[in-house]
Enzyme design. Structure first.
Site, PDB file in Angstrom:
ATOM      1  N   LYS A 121      93.865  40.484  38.341  1.00 15.40           N
ATOM      2  CA  LYS A 121      93.536  41.634  37.504  1.00 15.40           C
ATOM      3  C   LYS A 121      94.844  42.318  37.120  1.00 15.40           C
ATOM      4  CE  LYS A 121      90.587  45.809  37.670  1.00 15.40           C
ATOM      5  NZ  LYS A 121      89.633  46.604  38.481  1.00 15.40           N
ATOM      6  N   SER A 149      85.309  47.788  36.305  1.00 14.92           N
ATOM      7  CA  SER A 149      86.470  47.577  35.472  1.00 14.92           C
ATOM      8  C   SER A 149      87.055  46.166  35.592  1.00 14.92           C
ATOM      9  CB  SER A 149      87.558  48.590  35.845  1.00 14.92           C
ATOM     10  OG  SER A 149      87.997  48.401  37.170  1.00 14.92           O
ATOM     11  N   SER A 173      83.735  48.465  40.857  1.00 20.36           N
ATOM     12  CA  SER A 173      84.395  47.629  39.845  1.00 20.36           C
ATOM     13  C   SER A 173      84.570  46.159  40.207  1.00 20.36           C
ATOM     14  CB  SER A 173      85.760  48.223  39.488  1.00 20.36           C
ATOM     15  OG  SER A 173      85.587  49.376  38.716  1.00 20.36           O
TER      16      SER A 173
END
EC number: 6.3.5.7
Lengths: 95, 485
Positions: free
Chosen positions: B77, B152, B176
């Protein structure tokens, strides 16, 4: 809870984020919606409940007082917008 | 068709010399070139780094120093700092930021020998539930390109679902990892707060943020968590304790397991098809020997307002470092220092990030600190105590991850509070710091749905065992959208 232009300006100063005049209305509307969400908390009786700042409620661990960092200023300053003589350059504030 | 293998099969073939890490890594890089333009799941692809690391992994596989994950590619990420690689947190503010060091998680997975394919798209600064707020545009859900992948860690979930990486890292501040895992039909676990070091993870809300693995199966998550979890002196909230082997108990029977089912999680607002999927999944767990007990989480609805005071308050402090001085975006021709700060932040941050910083600053300001911030901290304790009380009656709690399956792109962008409610079931877990997991459990309206499994502190191995046993008798985790098979 509805907030107006003066409060948006106040929050903008606190947050150090410029809000243009033509954005004030939209920012105000959306912030007001979020503050409405917070209003749900008011009705709850929390008398005697200790605030909880952290999941584990442990004290901060301290490391030994020894120098561990090496000089990496060239690597770290390589990503800076502007530097000179190993210092960060910012606009002049005092004439 | 290397991407159709499980990580276990990949590892076996790598160790047997039947395939090389270079071959495997190149296969994924080719798939990224082919499919990512329509998904927008990667913000940076690092082919040269990936192949260099793959060559090193092949050396280790030959000389006998390889572990189970050596040679298996990974996607990080874009919130994890990666030395020498752009680390933008999907923000214009950090669009020009090349991280000068590795996050602890990145360093550990490098040590395990996992080539880095690139950095995945996300909501800007991890603030969001849809991965639409990225400076680089929204990521699309591989199951339906009209749908969001969740947020997210939406890019990470999408790359696993579309077979553009076998494993990925994510972070979970209010859900997330679990919510995008549910929306994309993959497995993701948020460990107990403090299990994984936050060093080098770009901070959003420090008392909530926690990193975890995103993979196809629970078994793969267990292996990855083994590799990414270790004590780190540099994160003062990282717990100084022995980590268990998270994969050691995957074969344990679920006979006698007590599953708490909170009535509050099956009330108004829950999509009926999601409810059916979740209840069917719990019934499947019962067939494996578990029994269900009713439990109560009476303060569930207070978690969202509490979180949206506390997380933005922490964010307003954490994001004060982005001032245009030392790194990141700087506005053109600032008049003075104040103008530099205010315009750099106004131009560098997106709308949701600015909103949360402003909300946080307001909640911490004189006159509102007691009414908002302290009140929210008291509610945080009440929500945490609900779970602690429930865990006296059961081993784990099960329910939905999100009230609906993935929603459409643009559906919630005009109303921040409706977006916040997408994390209604996941946020309470972060307030308490408990571990939570999403396991693929079926489909609603043609879109994936996850089963949410939450346990007491340090019960990750048990959650992974439950997920693995469920995946021995179901194949939801093996399903792939037709165009990415």
């Amino acid at each position: 809870m509805s907030i107006g232009k003066s409060e948006v300006e106040y929050i903008s100063r606190l947050a150090m984020i410029d809000v243009a005049d033509d954005e004030v209305e939209q920012v105000s509307a959306k912030l007001s919606k979020v503050l409405d969400l917070f209003a749900q908390m008011e009705a709850v009786n929390t008398d005697g409940v200790e605030p909880m700042a952290h999941p584990h409620e442990v004290t901060q661990r301290l490391r030994t007082d020894e120098v561990t960092e090496t000089d990496q200023h060239e690597k770290l300053q390589a990503v800076a917008p502007a530097t000179a003589q190993d210092m960060y350059l910012v606009p002049q504030v005092i004439e | 068709m290397l991407h159709t293998l499980s990580v276990k099969q990949m590892s076996e073939k790598l160790h047997a010399g039947e395939i090389s890490s270079v071959e495997l890594t190149q296969h994924y890089l080719d798939r990224i070139s082919q499919f990512d333009p329509e998904l927008n799941a990667y913000v940076t692809v690092t082919p040269e780094l990936a192949l260099e690391m793959a060559r090193e992994a092949d050396e280790r596989l030959k000389n006998g120093s390889a572990g189970v994950l050596t040679g298996i590619p990974v996607a990080h990420k874009d919130i994890f700092c990666t030395d020498g690689v752009k680390t933008s947190c999907s923000s214009k503010m950090l669009d020009n930021f090349i991280a000068p060091y590795d996050a602890h998680v990145v360093a550990l997975l490098k040590k395990a020998g996992m080539p880095i394919l690139g950095k995945t798209n996300m909501d800007e600064f991890a603030m969001g539930s849809s991965s639409e707020s990225s400076y680089y545009g929204p990521t699309k859900n591989p199951w339906d390109l009209n749908a969001v992948p969740g947020g997210s860690s939406g890019g990470a979930a999408a790359v696993i679902a579309a077979n553009l990486a076998p494993m990925a890292t994510g972070t979970d501040t209010g859900g997330s990892i679990r919510q995008p895992a549910s929306f994309c039909g993959i497995t993701g676990i948020k460990p107990t707060y403090g299990t994984v070091s936050r060093f080098g993870i770009i901070a959003y809300a420090s008392s909530f943020d926690q990193a975890g693995p995103m993979t196809r199966s629970a078994e793969e998550s267990a292996w990855m968590l083994n590799a990414m979890s270790a004590f780190d002196q540099r994160d003062s909230t990282c717990l100084e304790m022995e980590r268990p082997d998270f994969a050691a108990n995957l074969g344990d029977s679920l006979q006698g397991l007590k599953v708490g089912v909170p009535a509050e999680y099956f009330g108004d607002g829950l999509d009926p098809e999601v409810e059916k999927v979740v209840k069917d999944a719990i019934a499947e767990i019962e067939k494996l020997g578990a029994t269900t007990v009713p439990v109560s989480l009476p303060n569930k609805d207070l978690a969202v307002p509490s979180y949206y005071v506390l997380a933005p308050a922490e964010a307003s402090s954490n994001l004060s470092r982005y001032d245009g001085v030392r790194f990141g975006y700087r506005c053109e021709n600032p008049a003075d220092l104040q103008d530099l700060y205010k315009r750099s932040r106004a131009e560098g941050f997106g709308a949701e990030v600015k909103r949360r910083i402003m909300v946080g600053a307001y909640a911490l300001s004189a006159g509102y600190y007691d009414a908002y911030y302290l009140k929210a901290q008291r509610l945080r304790r009440m929500v945490r105590d609900d779970f602690t009380n429930a865990f006296e009656q059961c081993d784990v709690i099960m329910g939905p991850v999100a009230p609906t399956p993935a929603f459409n792109i643009g559906e919630k962008t005009d109303d921040p509070t409706s977006m916040y409610l997408a994390d209604l079931y996941t946020i309470p877990v972060n307030l308490g710091g408990f571990p939570g997991m999403s396991v693929p459990a079926g489909f609603a309206n043609g879109r994936p749905v996850g089963l949410h499994i939450v346990g007491p502190y340090f019960s990750e191995a048990k959650l992974l065992n439950i997920g693995h046993q469920f995946q021995q008798v179901t194949d939801w985790h093996k399903q792939t959208p037709a165009q990415y098979q």
